[in-house]
Design a protein around this motif. Structure first.
Motif, PDB file in Angstrom:
ATOM      1  N   ASN A   1       0.826  -1.214   0.000  1.00 41.23           N
ATOM      2  CA  ASN A   1       0.000   0.000   0.000  1.00 41.23           C
ATOM      3  C   ASN A   1       0.859   1.263   0.000  1.00 41.23           C
ATOM      4  O   ASN A   1       0.527   2.243  -0.674  1.00 41.23           O
ATOM      5  N   ARG A   2       1.950   1.239   0.750  1.00 38.69           N
ATOM      6  CA  ARG A   2       2.862   2.391   0.737  1.00 38.69           C
ATOM      7  C   ARG A   2       3.464   2.587  -0.649  1.00 38.69           C
ATOM      8  O   ARG A   2       3.582   3.715  -1.142  1.00 38.69           O
ATOM      9  N   LEU A   3       3.846   1.482  -1.287  1.00 40.52           N
ATOM     10  CA  LEU A   3       4.417   1.557  -2.635  1.00 40.52           C
ATOM     11  C   LEU A   3       3.380   2.021  -3.653  1.00 40.52           C
ATOM     12  O   LEU A   3       3.716   2.740  -4.608  1.00 40.52           O
ATOM     13  N   LEU A   4       2.125   1.635  -3.464  1.00 40.43           N
ATOM     14  CA  LEU A   4       1.042   2.121  -4.339  1.00 40.43           C
ATOM     15  C   LEU A   4       0.880   3.627  -4.213  1.00 40.43           C
ATOM     16  O   LEU A   4       0.752   4.331  -5.215  1.00 40.43           O
ATOM     17  N   LYS A   5       0.895   4.130  -2.970  1.00 37.59           N
ATOM     18  CA  LYS A   5       0.747   5.569  -2.737  1.00 37.59           C
ATOM     19  C   LYS A   5       1.897   6.353  -3.354  1.00 37.59           C
ATOM     20  O   LYS A   5       1.716   7.481  -3.815  1.00 37.59           O
ATOM     21  N   LYS A   6       3.080   5.759  -3.361  1.00 38.54           N
ATOM     22  CA  LYS A   6       4.258   6.409  -3.949  1.00 38.54           C
ATOM     23  C   LYS A   6       4.311   6.251  -5.465  1.00 38.54           C
ATOM     24  O   LYS A   6       5.202   6.788  -6.112  1.00 38.54           O
ATOM     25  N   LYS A   7       3.356   5.461  -6.001  1.00 41.49           N
ATOM     26  CA  LYS A   7       3.307   5.160  -7.436  1.00 41.49           C
ATOM     27  C   LYS A   7       4.545   4.401  -7.912  1.00 41.49           C
ATOM     28  O   LYS A   7       4.995   4.555  -9.041  1.00 41.49           O
ATOM     29  N   ALA A   8       5.100   3.593  -7.008  1.00 40.98           N
ATOM     30  CA  ALA A   8       6.227   2.730  -7.369  1.00 40.98           C
ATOM     31  C   ALA A   8       5.730   1.412  -7.953  1.00 40.98           C
ATOM     32  O   ALA A   8       6.448   0.739  -8.687  1.00 40.98           O
ATOM     33  N   VAL A   9       4.481   1.055  -7.609  1.00 46.21           N
ATOM     34  CA  VAL A   9       3.856  -0.154  -8.148  1.00 46.21           C
ATOM     35  C   VAL A   9       2.429   0.176  -8.556  1.00 46.21           C
ATOM     36  O   VAL A   9       1.856   1.183  -8.129  1.00 46.21           O
ATOM     37  N   LYS A  10       1.875  -0.707  -9.378  1.00 43.90           N
ATOM     38  CA  LYS A  10       0.450  -0.613  -9.696  1.00 43.90           C
ATOM     39  C   LYS A  10      -0.195  -1.935  -9.336  1.00 43.90           C
ATOM     40  O   LYS A  10       0.479  -2.971  -9.245  1.00 43.90           O
ATOM     41  N   ALA A  11      -1.515  -1.899  -9.109  1.00 43.39           N
ATOM     42  CA  ALA A  11      -2.261  -3.102  -8.748  1.00 43.39           C
ATOM     43  C   ALA A  11      -3.428  -3.255  -9.718  1.00 43.39           C
ATOM     44  O   ALA A  11      -4.131  -2.284 -10.006  1.00 43.39           O
ATOM     45  N   GLU A  12      -3.587  -4.466 -10.204  1.00 43.26           N
ATOM     46  CA  GLU A  12      -4.717  -4.772 -11.081  1.00 43.26           C
ATOM     47  C   GLU A  12      -5.494  -5.910 -10.456  1.00 43.26           C
ATOM     48  O   GLU A  12      -4.915  -6.911 -10.023  1.00 43.26           O
ATOM     49  N   ARG A  13      -6.814  -5.735 -10.433  1.00 43.30           N
ATOM     50  CA  ARG A  13      -7.676  -6.760  -9.841  1.00 43.30           C
ATOM     51  C   ARG A  13      -7.642  -8.009 -10.712  1.00 43.30           C
ATOM     52  O   ARG A  13      -7.704  -7.945 -11.923  1.00 43.30           O
ATOM     53  N   ASP A  14      -7.517  -9.151 -10.037  1.00 45.39           N
ATOM     54  CA  ASP A  14      -7.538 -10.458 -10.694  1.00 45.39           C
ATOM     55  C   ASP A  14      -8.457 -11.351  -9.869  1.00 45.39           C
ATOM     56  O   ASP A  14      -8.007 -12.036  -8.945  1.00 45.39           O
ATOM     57  N   GLY A  15      -9.752 -11.276 -10.156  1.00 44.15           N
ATOM     58  CA  GLY A  15     -10.723 -11.998  -9.338  1.00 44.15           C
ATOM     59  C   GLY A  15     -10.831 -11.353  -7.973  1.00 44.15           C
ATOM     60  O   GLY A  15     -11.119 -10.166  -7.857  1.00 44.15           O
ATOM     61  N   ARG A  16     -10.549 -12.128  -6.928  1.00 46.61           N
ATOM     62  CA  ARG A  16     -10.650 -11.622  -5.554  1.00 46.61           C
ATOM     63  C   ARG A  16      -9.316 -11.125  -5.014  1.00 46.61           C
ATOM     64  O   ARG A  16      -9.199 -10.807  -3.829  1.00 46.61           O
ATOM     65  N   ARG A  17      -8.300 -11.081  -5.847  1.00 47.91           N
ATOM     66  CA  ARG A  17      -6.976 -10.650  -5.387  1.00 47.91           C
ATOM     67  C   ARG A  17      -6.436  -9.585  -6.335  1.00 47.91           C
ATOM     68  O   ARG A  17      -7.036  -9.272  -7.363  1.00 47.91           O
ATOM     69  N   TYR A  18      -5.278  -9.037  -5.974  1.00 46.57           N
ATOM     70  CA  TYR A  18      -4.612  -8.039  -6.803  1.00 46.57           C
ATOM     71  C   TYR A  18      -3.275  -8.579  -7.282  1.00 46.57           C
ATOM     72  O   TYR A  18      -2.597  -9.305  -6.557  1.00 46.57           O
TER      73      TYR A  18
END
Length: 121
Positions: free
Chosen positions: A45-62
């Motif tokens: 979550n910290r890395l997402l906020k920093k835009k160092a990673v992205k998350a894509e939904r894959d069913g019930r997980r990311y």
């Protein structure tokens, strides 16, 4: 972008193989770091906020994928180290390492080659 040591461990996993789920990352680094699922998810979550990673939904997980390249991270970190400790100069850094750690013949050969290449420019 400042990445903590713990965040860098997560990034390392993603740089080697992405996309990965939080569970994949936990399985890879959790035992060695003594991290639980919550720790890995907090770091993600910290890395997402920093835009160092992205998350894509894959069913019930990311699925997590790095946005920050390893090359850019290494460049930022090495520049920061040079600026903080050696006034942005490489020669004092090399001198420091040569005094603190014995340079191998291979290290010395690589440094000579690099200097020759730089001298040609």
């Amino acid at each position: 972008m400042a990445i903590s040591e713990a965040e860098a461990i997560i990034m390392d996993v993603l740089w080697h193989s992405a996309p990965r789920t939080a569970e994949d990352i936990l399985a890879e680094v959790g035992p060695a770091q003594q991290w639980q699922e919550g720790t890995v998810k907090s770091l993600l979550n910290r890395l997402l906020k920093k835009k160092a990673v992205k998350a894509e939904r894959d069913g019930r997980r990311y699925l997590y994928t790095p946005l920050l390249s390893r090359e850019k991270y290494v460049s930022q970190e090495s520049k920061g180290l040079l600026d903080r400790l050696f006034d942005g100069r490489v020669a004092p850094l090399v001198a420091h390492f040569s005094e603190q750690r014995k340079l191998s013949k291979k290290d010395i050969a690589e440094l000579r080659k690099l200097l020759e290449e730089l001298g040609d420019e």
